[in-house]
Design a protein around this motif. Structure first.
Motif, short mmCIF file in Angstrom:
data_model
loop_
_atom_site.label_atom_id
_atom_site.label_comp_id
_atom_site.label_asym_id
_atom_site.label_seq_id
_atom_site.Cartn_x
_atom_site.Cartn_y
_atom_site.Cartn_z
N THR A 133 44.61 96.34 25.15
CA THR A 133 44.14 97.63 25.63
C THR A 133 42.63 97.64 25.81
OG1 THR A 133 45.97 98.78 24.55
CG2 THR A 133 44.06 100.10 25.13
N LEU A 134 41.90 97.14 24.83
CA LEU A 134 40.44 97.10 24.93
C LEU A 134 39.99 96.22 26.09
CD1 LEU A 134 39.51 96.84 21.14
CD2 LEU A 134 39.30 98.84 22.64
N ALA A 135 40.65 95.07 26.26
CA ALA A 135 40.29 94.16 27.35
C ALA A 135 40.57 94.78 28.71
CB ALA A 135 41.05 92.84 27.21
N ALA A 136 41.59 95.61 28.80
CA ALA A 136 41.96 96.22 30.07
C ALA A 136 41.11 97.46 30.38
CB ALA A 136 43.43 96.60 30.06
N ILE A 137 40.80 98.26 29.36
CA ILE A 137 40.12 99.53 29.62
C ILE A 137 38.61 99.36 29.77
CG2 ILE A 137 39.77 100.18 27.21
CD1 ILE A 137 40.73 102.51 30.13
N LEU A 138 38.00 98.42 29.07
CA LEU A 138 36.54 98.27 29.14
C LEU A 138 36.04 97.97 30.56
CD1 LEU A 138 35.65 96.45 25.80
CD2 LEU A 138 34.75 98.66 26.59
N PRO A 139 36.59 96.96 31.24
CA PRO A 139 36.11 96.73 32.61
C PRO A 139 36.41 97.89 33.55
CG PRO A 139 37.98 95.31 32.12
CD PRO A 139 37.57 95.94 30.84
N ALA A 140 37.56 98.55 33.36
CA ALA A 140 37.89 99.71 34.19
C ALA A 140 36.91 100.85 33.94
CB ALA A 140 39.32 100.16 33.92
N TYR A 141 36.57 101.08 32.67
CA TYR A 141 35.63 102.13 32.28
C TYR A 141 34.27 101.91 32.94
CZ TYR A 141 32.25 104.40 29.12
OH TYR A 141 31.21 105.11 28.59
N ILE A 142 33.79 100.67 32.88
CA ILE A 142 32.49 100.34 33.46
C ILE A 142 32.54 100.40 34.99
CG2 ILE A 142 30.76 98.51 33.72
CD1 ILE A 142 31.61 97.57 30.88
N TYR A 143 33.59 99.83 35.56
CA TYR A 143 33.73 99.77 37.02
C TYR A 143 33.76 101.17 37.64
CZ TYR A 143 36.13 99.13 41.51
OH TYR A 143 36.49 99.18 42.84
N ILE A 144 34.61 102.04 37.11
CA ILE A 144 34.76 103.38 37.68
C ILE A 144 33.44 104.13 37.66
CG2 ILE A 144 35.87 105.64 37.37
CD1 ILE A 144 38.35 104.08 36.36
N TRP A 145 32.70 104.01 36.55
CA TRP A 145 31.43 104.74 36.47
C TRP A 145 30.39 104.16 37.44
CZ3 TRP A 145 29.84 109.26 35.30
CH2 TRP A 145 28.47 109.51 35.21
N LEU A 146 30.33 102.83 37.53
CA LEU A 146 29.36 102.21 38.43
C LEU A 146 29.64 102.53 39.89
CD1 LEU A 146 28.87 98.67 36.82
CD2 LEU A 146 27.32 100.64 36.72
N VAL A 147 30.93 102.57 40.24
CA VAL A 147 31.29 102.79 41.65
C VAL A 147 31.29 104.27 42.03
CG1 VAL A 147 33.13 102.49 43.37
CG2 VAL A 147 32.63 100.67 41.73
N TYR A 148 31.79 105.13 41.14
CA TYR A 148 31.95 106.55 41.49
C TYR A 148 31.08 107.51 40.69
CZ TYR A 148 35.98 105.21 44.27
OH TYR A 148 36.80 104.65 45.22
N GLY A 149 30.51 107.04 39.57
CA GLY A 149 29.76 107.96 38.74
C GLY A 149 28.28 108.01 39.02
N LEU A 150 27.69 106.88 39.39
CA LEU A 150 26.24 106.83 39.61
C LEU A 150 25.84 107.48 40.93
CD1 LEU A 150 25.42 103.22 38.34
CD2 LEU A 150 25.11 105.40 37.15
#
Length: 426
Positions: free
Chosen positions: A409-426
């Protein structure tokens, strides 16, 4: 509300402590929710997800016909001829389950892939518990990859009016599919690491196992095709919510009729029916009643309100809370009512804050989809896998599940968490 929370918490502690008796504990708790009035009589049937129950029952029957045809044994021989050791067999089966699960319900995926995995483990004389757990958590991961991968993805797609292709490219940017696949790559590395000691060479199997009948394979792949087609059906068709379950049960009935005509004896029908794991179905019924009870008592609404309060005025803080709270909450309750409750909450929050709701919605979907991998009863796919193992004579201890589910779970959610914010949050 407090009695509902207390009963729910005690039930989960008991289920985690006494794994062998989970179905009876869940059913007893569901009955208590009804008797106490925390789940009113008119809410019992709406609380039960008949689509999931029918789909599991029908697919279990189809899978038994599939097993009897010896096709899983043949597929196991083919896989064993192409992988060097058990470690790579585990990785390949996990990835294979994930690919299927991006287009077919997670539970159906586990039921379809498990026979092949069991046959490989049987041939190699190795413990199937970790491999089946890996298959279950991999199928849960890919549920958020496409519009048709999971009920929560369908709900979010409907709320945002997203098409199938929007899950790949949205607002001119790479969409959530790539966030999920980043997690899939890292989690595959986790599976590879967890099976690092399984270096025994896979022995050559020689001739492939002969298949006695190809009709069950056609029925099973027909179910996959029809499930995919049903997910693309336009809303104007007004298909019933139990469509997936009806498809699986209808094809199982076809298989039973075919079996009876071919073998002309009652066992042709009774043996596949005996393969349906009614303990697993009972566990799900109990969980559905419990979740219906805490939903009626306002527990999920209160959780949503609490998350909104904690977020304050910071979009990043709100995004972070939504992702990680969704992971934690979905480890213990079904993600469907939680996501259904949170979708309008997030819409209102984004409007009040004057921000783009996309990262919040995507964070909700990724967190809620993956959170079920933390506990053995956090997702229906996990429950199905554990039920299969129990019927094979294996009891899954909590530690067996945690040592795969938590790092996965940690391995799957961490990259998704970072990716989503970098692409759509900034």
């Amino acid at each position: 509300m407090l009695p509902a929370i207390a009963l729910f918490a005690v039930t989960y502690v008991l289920m985690l402590t006494f794994g062998k008796y989970r179905p009876y504990i869940a059913l007893a708790s569901g009955v208590l929710f009804v008797i106490s009035g925390m789940l009113p009589g008119n809410q019992i049937l709406p609380s039960l997800d008949f689509n999931v129950l029918l789909m599991i029952g029908g697919t279990m029957g189809l899978v038994q016909l599939f097993i009897d045809s010896r096709m899983p044994a043949r597929m196991a021989d083919m896989i064993m001829a192409r992988v060097p050791n058990i470690q790579w067999a585990a990785v390949c089966l996990s990835l294979f389950a994930g690919i299927i699960s991006a287009f077919v319900d997670n539970v159906a995926t586990v039921l379809m892939v498990a026979p092949v995995a069991l046959e490989i483990c049987r041939k190699l004389k190795t413990n199937p518990v970790p491999i089946l757990i890996s298959i279950a958590v991999s199928s849960n991961l890919q549920g958020a990859a496409t519009l048709v991968g999971d009920t929560t993805a369908i709900m979010l797609g409907s709320a945002l009016d997203m098409s199938f292709m929007d899950f790949f490219w949205y607002q001119g940017k790479p969409s959530i599919f790539f966030a999920v696949e980043l997690g899939a790559v890292l989690s595959a590395c986790i599976v590879y690491f967890l099976f690092r000691k399984e270096k025994e060479a896979v022995p050559g199997t020689g001739a492939l196992t002969p298949v006695t009948d190809y009709i069950p394979t056609c029925l099973l792949f027909g179910a996959i095709l029809l499930l995919i087609c049903a997910s693309f059906a336009p809303e104007s068709w007004n298909l019933p919510s139990e469509t997936n379950g009806i498809i699986c049960c209808a094809l199982f009935v076809v298989g039973l009729i075919y079996n009876l005509v071919r073998y002309r004896k009652p066992q042709a029908v009774t043996d596949p029916l005996k393969a349906i794991d009614f303990e697993t179905l009972g566990l799900l019924v109990g969980l559905f009643l419990m979740i219906g009870g805490i939903t009626h008592e306002g527990v999920i609404d209160a959780l949503a309100g609490l998350l909104a309060h904690l977020g304050g005025g910071s979009v990043f803080r709100m995004y972070t809370i939504i992702v990680w709270a969704s992971v934690l909450i979905s480890a213990f309750i079904d993600n469907i009512p939680y996501v259904a409750t949170m979708i309008p909450v997030i819409g209102g929050l984004a409007a009040a804050m004057g921000c783009d709701p996309t990262p919040l919605y995507f964070g909700l979907l990724s967190g809620a989809t993956l959170g079920g991998n933390i506990t053995p009863i956090g997702a229906s796919a996990n429950i199905a896998a554990i039920g299969i193992l129990r019927r094979e004579g294996y009891e899954v201890a909590n530690r067996d599940f945690f040592k795969i589910g938590i790092p996965f779970t940690l391995a799957a959610i961490l990259p998704a968490y970072i990716y989503i914010w970098l692409v759509y949050g900034l």
